[in-house]
Motif scaffolding. Structure first.
Motif, PDB file in Angstrom:
ATOM      1  N   ALA A  27      42.247  33.064  15.951  1.00 53.96           N
ATOM      2  CA  ALA A  27      42.652  34.317  15.287  1.00 53.96           C
ATOM      3  C   ALA A  27      43.049  35.343  16.329  1.00 53.96           C
ATOM      4  N   CYS A  28      43.877  36.293  15.901  1.00 53.94           N
ATOM      5  CA  CYS A  28      44.277  37.379  16.790  1.00 53.94           C
ATOM      6  C   CYS A  28      43.193  38.453  16.756  1.00 53.94           C
TER       7      CYS A  28
ATOM      8  N   ARG B 241      45.184  38.129  12.258  1.00 53.60           N
ATOM      9  CA  ARG B 241      45.952  37.008  11.679  1.00 53.60           C
ATOM     10  C   ARG B 241      45.387  35.663  12.136  1.00 53.60           C
ATOM     11  N   GLY B 242      45.288  34.731  11.175  1.00 54.23           N
ATOM     12  CA  GLY B 242      44.708  33.432  11.482  1.00 54.23           C
ATOM     13  C   GLY B 242      45.767  32.392  11.844  1.00 54.23           C
ATOM     14  N   TYR B 243      45.398  31.466  12.734  1.00 56.23           N
ATOM     15  CA  TYR B 243      46.282  30.369  13.142  1.00 56.23           C
ATOM     16  C   TYR B 243      45.470  29.084  13.183  1.00 56.23           C
TER      17      TYR B 243
ATOM     18  N   CYS C 255      49.344  35.660  19.793  1.00 60.61           N
ATOM     19  CA  CYS C 255      49.720  36.110  18.449  1.00 60.61           C
ATOM     20  C   CYS C 255      51.235  36.344  18.350  1.00 60.61           C
ATOM     21  N   ASP C 256      51.810  35.929  17.212  1.00 63.43           N
ATOM     22  CA  ASP C 256      53.255  36.144  16.986  1.00 63.43           C
ATOM     23  C   ASP C 256      53.568  37.630  16.810  1.00 63.43           C
TER      24      ASP C 256
ATOM     25  N   GLU D 157      45.972  37.570  23.186  1.00 61.31           N
ATOM     26  CA  GLU D 157      45.532  36.182  23.323  1.00 61.31           C
ATOM     27  C   GLU D 157      44.638  35.806  22.141  1.00 61.31           C
ATOM     28  N   LEU D 158      44.905  34.663  21.509  1.00 60.86           N
ATOM     29  CA  LEU D 158      44.111  34.252  20.349  1.00 60.86           C
ATOM     30  C   LEU D 158      42.700  33.858  20.787  1.00 60.86           C
ATOM     31  N   THR D 159      41.728  34.080  19.882  1.00 58.76           N
ATOM     32  CA  THR D 159      40.341  33.739  20.207  1.00 58.76           C
ATOM     33  C   THR D 159      39.777  32.777  19.157  1.00 58.76           C
ATOM     34  N   GLN D 160      38.650  32.141  19.521  1.00 58.46           N
ATOM     35  CA  GLN D 160      37.969  31.233  18.591  1.00 58.46           C
ATOM     36  C   GLN D 160      36.626  31.858  18.214  1.00 58.46           C
TER      37      GLN D 160
END
Ligand code: AMP
Length: 215
Positions: free
Chosen positions: A122-123, A128-130, A143-144, A150-153
């Motif tokens: 997620a961002c 926003r989720g990916y 993130c787009d 940077e996306l995190t978990q």
């Protein structure tokens, strides 16, 4: 409603856009409190990191406040998760004359759930989720929408904690679905969360739009 990894967050993001609702995710609200380093946040972290449910009195108080702060239509995600929470929510909504219209119930198989959750990102800025495989960002790891974020978990997305969260779901949350099924005034939408997110959202949107048209 549905187990972790059934796709609730993804569908909620789509439904709020489609129906002009405000998305209230109990998990997001608790994670924000956890990140603030408050005493309450530290207490929440103990339950969340163990994959256990936060006690009802804390949940009901925080969610009642969040619901009161929103004027228009709401999409509740992750709340209620126990029958006691559902009863407290009913009481609040009856008093505020804001009845529940519909409950979306999603199912998913355990092996699919574990695979989905392991790849979830997620961002940290926009939320926003990916998914690294099923819904990757345009540039890997970023993130787009939020330039350079940077996306995190999530810390509770490891396999052992996911299994504990599934157990909590079966022991405490499945009963809430039965509670809502016994309520005549509610429309229930059952969807197969094993299917592709796109297929699921078409089904849910069609069902909710038909209830809206009948109302
Ligand atoms: P979620 O993001 O919905 O998967 O929630 C993450 C974690 O927050 C859960 O595993 C619980 O520890 C806690 N949590 C979120 N919503 C609730 C709720 N309604 N009742 C109790 N605990 C909750």
């Amino acid at each position: 409603m549905g187990p972790p990894g059934a796709g609730k967050g993804t569908q909620a993001e789509r439904l709020v856009k489609k129906f002009g609702l405000k998305h209230l995710s109990s998990g997001d609200i608790f994670r924000a409190e956890k990140a603030s380093d408050s005493e309450l946040g530290a207490a929440l972290a103990r339950y969340m990191d163990a994959g256990e449910l936060v006690p009802d009195d804390v949940v009901v108080e925080m969610m009642a406040k969040a619901i009161t702060e929103v004027d228009g239509g709401l999409m509740l995600d992750g709340f209620p998760r126990t029958v006691a929470q559902a009863e407290a929510l009913d009481k609040q909504l009856v008093e505020a004359d804001r009845p529940l219209d519909a409950v979306v119930v999603m199912t998913a198989d355990d092996d699919i759930i574990v695979k989905r959750i392991a790849g979830r990102r997620a961002c940290p800025i926009c939320g926003r989720g990916y998914h690294v495989t099923f819904m990757p960002p345009k540039r890997e790891g970023y993130c787009d929408d939020c330039d350079g974020a940077e996306l995190t978990q999530r810390s509770d997305d490891c396999e052992a904690t996911v299994r504990q969260r599934l157990e909590a779901y079966r022991a405490q949350t499945e009963a809430v679905i039965g509670y809502y099924r016994s309520c005549d005034s509610l429309s229930i939408v059952d969807v197969d969360g094993n299917l592709d997110a796109e297929v699921v959202s078409v089904e849910v949107i069609e069902a909710l739009a038909s209830f809206e048209a009948q109302a």
